[in-house]
Write a protein that holds these residues in place. Structure first.
Motif, mmCIF file in Angstrom:
data_model
loop_
_atom_site.group_PDB
_atom_site.id
_atom_site.type_symbol
_atom_site.label_atom_id
_atom_site.label_comp_id
_atom_site.label_asym_id
_atom_site.label_seq_id
_atom_site.Cartn_x
_atom_site.Cartn_y
_atom_site.Cartn_z
ATOM 1 N N GLY A 258 84.692 -78.195 73.499
ATOM 2 C CA GLY A 258 85.421 -78.160 72.458
ATOM 3 C C GLY A 258 85.182 -79.178 72.108
ATOM 4 O O GLY A 258 85.132 -80.510 73.261
ATOM 5 N N PRO A 259 86.269 -79.456 70.608
ATOM 6 C CA PRO A 259 86.181 -81.039 69.800
ATOM 7 C C PRO A 259 87.555 -81.409 70.549
ATOM 8 O O PRO A 259 88.679 -80.625 71.533
ATOM 9 C CB PRO A 259 86.363 -80.410 68.252
ATOM 10 C CG PRO A 259 86.911 -78.750 68.468
ATOM 11 C CD PRO A 259 86.681 -78.109 69.487
ATOM 12 N N SER A 260 88.102 -82.290 70.200
ATOM 13 C CA SER A 260 89.011 -83.124 70.565
ATOM 14 C C SER A 260 89.783 -83.900 69.224
ATOM 15 O O SER A 260 88.626 -84.659 68.767
ATOM 16 C CB SER A 260 89.234 -83.035 71.680
ATOM 17 O OG SER A 260 88.517 -84.908 72.291
ATOM 18 N N HIS A 261 90.478 -84.422 69.244
ATOM 19 C CA HIS A 261 91.424 -85.407 68.046
ATOM 20 C C HIS A 261 91.901 -86.263 69.246
ATOM 21 O O HIS A 261 93.226 -85.870 69.078
ATOM 22 C CB HIS A 261 91.802 -85.028 66.911
ATOM 23 C CG HIS A 261 92.236 -85.481 65.951
ATOM 24 N ND1 HIS A 261 91.569 -85.875 64.830
ATOM 25 C CD2 HIS A 261 94.147 -86.007 65.427
ATOM 26 C CE1 HIS A 261 92.600 -86.690 64.655
ATOM 27 N NE2 HIS A 261 93.894 -86.313 64.523
ATOM 28 N N THR A 262 91.684 -87.569 68.957
ATOM 29 C CA THR A 262 92.253 -88.774 70.016
ATOM 30 C C THR A 262 92.484 -89.723 69.188
ATOM 31 O O THR A 262 92.445 -90.407 68.521
ATOM 32 C CB THR A 262 91.415 -89.365 70.871
ATOM 33 O OG1 THR A 262 90.867 -88.003 71.974
ATOM 34 C CG2 THR A 262 92.329 -90.013 72.142
ATOM 35 N N GLU A 263 93.995 -89.729 69.047
ATOM 36 C CA GLU A 263 94.786 -90.638 68.698
ATOM 37 C C GLU A 263 95.183 -91.831 69.314
ATOM 38 O O GLU A 263 95.370 -91.380 70.443
ATOM 39 C CB GLU A 263 96.383 -90.340 67.386
ATOM 40 C CG GLU A 263 96.163 -89.345 65.986
ATOM 41 C CD GLU A 263 97.427 -88.456 65.910
ATOM 42 O OE1 GLU A 263 98.686 -88.286 66.740
ATOM 43 O OE2 GLU A 263 97.292 -88.467 64.911
ATOM 44 N N ILE A 264 95.148 -92.935 69.002
ATOM 45 C CA ILE A 264 94.831 -94.470 69.387
ATOM 46 C C ILE A 264 95.576 -95.218 67.841
ATOM 47 O O ILE A 264 95.137 -95.970 67.411
ATOM 48 C CB ILE A 264 93.383 -94.868 70.107
ATOM 49 C CG1 ILE A 264 92.824 -93.737 70.937
ATOM 50 C CG2 ILE A 264 93.882 -96.099 70.257
ATOM 51 C CD1 ILE A 264 91.610 -93.879 71.445
ATOM 52 N N MET A 265 96.129 -96.660 69.230
ATOM 53 C CA MET A 265 96.358 -97.646 68.606
ATOM 54 C C MET A 265 96.329 -98.720 69.660
ATOM 55 O O MET A 265 95.970 -98.289 70.863
ATOM 56 C CB MET A 265 99.065 -97.625 68.800
ATOM 57 C CG MET A 265 98.823 -98.192 67.567
ATOM 58 S SD MET A 265 98.783 -98.108 66.163
ATOM 59 C CE MET A 265 100.436 -97.076 66.109
ATOM 60 N N LEU A 280 90.021 -79.479 66.676
ATOM 61 C CA LEU A 280 88.973 -80.402 65.074
ATOM 62 C C LEU A 280 90.381 -81.010 64.188
ATOM 63 O O LEU A 280 91.592 -80.731 64.600
ATOM 64 C CB LEU A 280 89.099 -79.285 64.425
ATOM 65 C CG LEU A 280 87.808 -78.959 65.209
ATOM 66 C CD1 LEU A 280 87.273 -77.178 64.003
ATOM 67 C CD2 LEU A 280 86.420 -79.711 65.264
ATOM 68 N N GLY A 281 90.283 -81.971 64.707
ATOM 69 C CA GLY A 281 90.872 -82.568 63.236
ATOM 70 C C GLY A 281 91.643 -82.047 62.356
ATOM 71 O O GLY A 281 90.458 -82.053 61.549
ATOM 72 N N GLY A 282 92.690 -82.612 61.534
ATOM 73 C CA GLY A 282 93.053 -82.294 60.345
ATOM 74 C C GLY A 282 93.102 -83.114 59.493
ATOM 75 O O GLY A 282 91.748 -84.545 59.103
ATOM 76 N N ASP A 283 93.395 -83.155 58.089
ATOM 77 C CA ASP A 283 93.889 -84.048 56.774
ATOM 78 C C ASP A 283 91.778 -84.145 56.799
ATOM 79 O O ASP A 283 91.845 -85.033 56.065
ATOM 80 C CB ASP A 283 94.702 -85.096 57.602
ATOM 81 C CG ASP A 283 95.652 -85.341 57.555
ATOM 82 O OD1 ASP A 283 96.629 -84.662 57.659
ATOM 83 O OD2 ASP A 283 95.864 -86.506 58.431
ATOM 84 N N PHE A 284 91.339 -83.108 56.613
ATOM 85 C CA PHE A 284 89.950 -83.079 56.135
ATOM 86 C C PHE A 284 88.538 -83.710 56.946
ATOM 87 O O PHE A 284 87.922 -84.125 56.407
ATOM 88 C CB PHE A 284 89.962 -83.673 53.963
ATOM 89 C CG PHE A 284 90.955 -82.083 53.575
ATOM 90 C CD1 PHE A 284 90.250 -81.378 53.774
ATOM 91 C CD2 PHE A 284 92.387 -83.103 53.265
ATOM 92 C CE1 PHE A 284 90.769 -80.999 52.569
ATOM 93 C CE2 PHE A 284 92.557 -82.630 52.177
ATOM 94 C CZ PHE A 284 92.189 -81.621 52.143
ATOM 95 N N ILE A 285 89.482 -85.038 58.814
ATOM 96 C CA ILE A 285 88.893 -85.155 59.040
ATOM 97 C C ILE A 285 87.755 -85.073 59.778
ATOM 98 O O ILE A 285 86.069 -85.757 59.537
ATOM 99 C CB ILE A 285 89.805 -86.259 60.001
ATOM 100 C CG1 ILE A 285 90.461 -87.186 59.170
ATOM 101 C CG2 ILE A 285 88.801 -86.983 60.851
ATOM 102 C CD1 ILE A 285 91.686 -87.586 60.483
ATOM 103 N N THR A 286 87.544 -83.885 60.258
ATOM 104 C CA THR A 286 86.975 -83.235 60.815
ATOM 105 C C THR A 286 85.595 -82.135 59.868
ATOM 106 O O THR A 286 84.869 -81.544 60.018
ATOM 107 C CB THR A 286 86.441 -82.154 62.271
ATOM 108 O OG1 THR A 286 87.890 -81.558 61.914
ATOM 109 C CG2 THR A 286 87.088 -83.193 63.196
ATOM 110 N N SER A 287 86.374 -81.932 58.522
ATOM 111 C CA SER A 287 85.926 -81.002 57.987
ATOM 112 C C SER A 287 84.577 -81.402 57.047
ATOM 113 O O SER A 287 84.020 -80.671 56.548
ATOM 114 C CB SER A 287 86.693 -80.443 57.377
ATOM 115 O OG SER A 287 87.653 -80.343 56.424
#
Length: 402
Positions: A258-265, A280-287
């Motif tokens: 499955g998908p993942s959405h990893t936030e990195i600094m 899946l990432g939100g905010d229209f990122i993956t869609s």
């Protein structure tokens, strides 16, 4: 149920808000029979569903009863964290292709996430778990400099507070606690740098990096994300390091499908994990952004994977840029929204819209849920796409009366 429906792959989709509409529509496009669950009987996504259930997306017991009735081939969600616990529980119980329940817990509890990442040597900030004011005081003493205070169990920037001076100690604690269902928060070392996210999908244990997203936030104290653009314009060496850390994080949380959405600094010490969502990432990122920048339809890939169908290519075939710019709330009543035709019909505008309605009473922008609208544009690269968003958003007429 007729023979045509019986021959279709059936998928349960948890969530029917505007952020889940694209995955519902994609499932329909693939010819799947869509069963959609949401506790809001008026949720936008229900109009696209073949069948709907008015039930909470985190009510595992109720959702198990739905699964017993519907006997789906797969179960998915988009753009939201907590339903992943229900999905994983159902996946294990009914032998569906989902992440494990253990992985879901690690991906939705920020402390468990930190523990798993730390154990596996993935770079993260210093952190401390807090249940009460005494532990809070101890955490503040143990972590030097500026700190991030946030709930262990929230998403969408809710409850996040940058603590820079002693005058905000009480405010930071209250803000984080108010947004935690379990009255448990984290105090973390503040990481200075540029924030990105990494969009991946893991197939049979191998994590494929599909895109790196540059994130633009409102800054302190709440760090609300108000724009995203793909692909990142970081240099290739940094992007390789970012991708490597994201893959390590997926492995640390045992994300095998499955998908993942990893936030990195991206800090002066290198990339460090902010958070990872096994979703899946939100905010229209993956869609939208991944699709219109790379040509990869990650929603389609996730849906096919969930019902054990073969996937299409996972390589960037477009080499374009795509960006979304959000319109933030401010206190008052929304009295006017006018989107000119030259904005609506601009050839590079993928989508423009408002989630707030005329007459709505608006509040301060303190989380991602405070947004009232958005515009998504495609261009030759991500910088041009974001610049176009900024340019066209100025043409939209908005009146908020205080």
């Amino acid at each position: 149920m007729n023979d045509e429906v019986l021959s279709m792959k059936k998928v349960i989709i948890l969530g029917a808000s505007f952020l889940q509409v694209p995955i519902i529509q994609t499932a329909k496009k693939l010819g799947f029979y869509t069963i959609v669950a949401d506790m809001n009987p008026n949720a936008e996504g229900f109009e696209f569903a073949d069948k709907k259930y008015v039930v909470s997306t985190i009510d595992t017991k109720a959702l198990i009863e739905v699964v017993k009735v519907e006997k789906p081939d797969g179960i998915v969600t988009a753009a939201t964290d907590m339903p992943m616990r229900a999905i994983s529980c159902i996946g294990e119980k009914f032998n569906l292709n989902t992440i494990s329940y253990d992985t879901a817990l690690k991906a939705t509890d920020k402390f468990k996430m930190r523990e798993a990442l730390s154990k596996n040597g993935v770079p993260i900030p210093k952190y401390s778990l807090v249940h009460n004011e005494r532990e809070y005081e101890m955490a503040l003493e143990s972590i030097k400099g500026k700190k991030i205070v946030k709930p262990v169990d929230s998403s969408g920037s809710r409850g996040i507070f940058l603590l820079e001076n002693n005058s905000d100690i009480a405010n930071a604690y209250e803000h984080a606690m108010e947004n935690s269902r379990t009255n448990t928060i984290l105090v973390e070392e503040y990481m200075d740098g540029d924030e990105v996210s990494v969009e991946t999908i893991t197939v049979e244990g191998k994590t494929h990096v599909l895109a790196i997203t540059d994130k633009i936030t409102t800054g302190a104290p709440h760090f609300i994300e108000h724009a995203h653009k793909i692909q990142s314009n970081k240099d290739e060496k940094i992007k390789a390091e970012i991708a490597q850390v994201a893959v390590q994080a997926n492995k640390a949380l045992s994300i095998k499908t499955g998908p993942s959405h990893t936030e990195i600094m991206v800090t002066s010490e290198g990339p460090k994990i902010v958070e990872i969502g096994a979703r899946l990432g939100g905010d229209f990122i993956t869609s939208h952004l991944v699709k219109y920048a790379t040509g990869i339809d990650i929603l389609e890939a996730y849906l096919k994977q969930s019902v054990n169908e073969p996937l299409n290519t996972l390589k960037d075939i477009l080499h374009k840029g795509c960006a979304v710019r959000f319109i933030q709330s401010k206190p008052g009543r929304l009295t006017k929204v006018f989107i000119p035709e030259k904005v609506k019909n601009h050839p590079q505008v993928i989508e423009v819209g408002f989630t707030a309605n005329i007459g709505d009473k608006l509040g301060e922008a303190d989380s991602s849920t405070s947004r009232i609208g958005h515009i998504i544009c495609q261009a030759n690269n991500s910088e041009q796409a974001l610049e176009l968003c900024e340019e066209l958003i100025k043409e939209i007429e908005i009146e908020i009366v205080t």
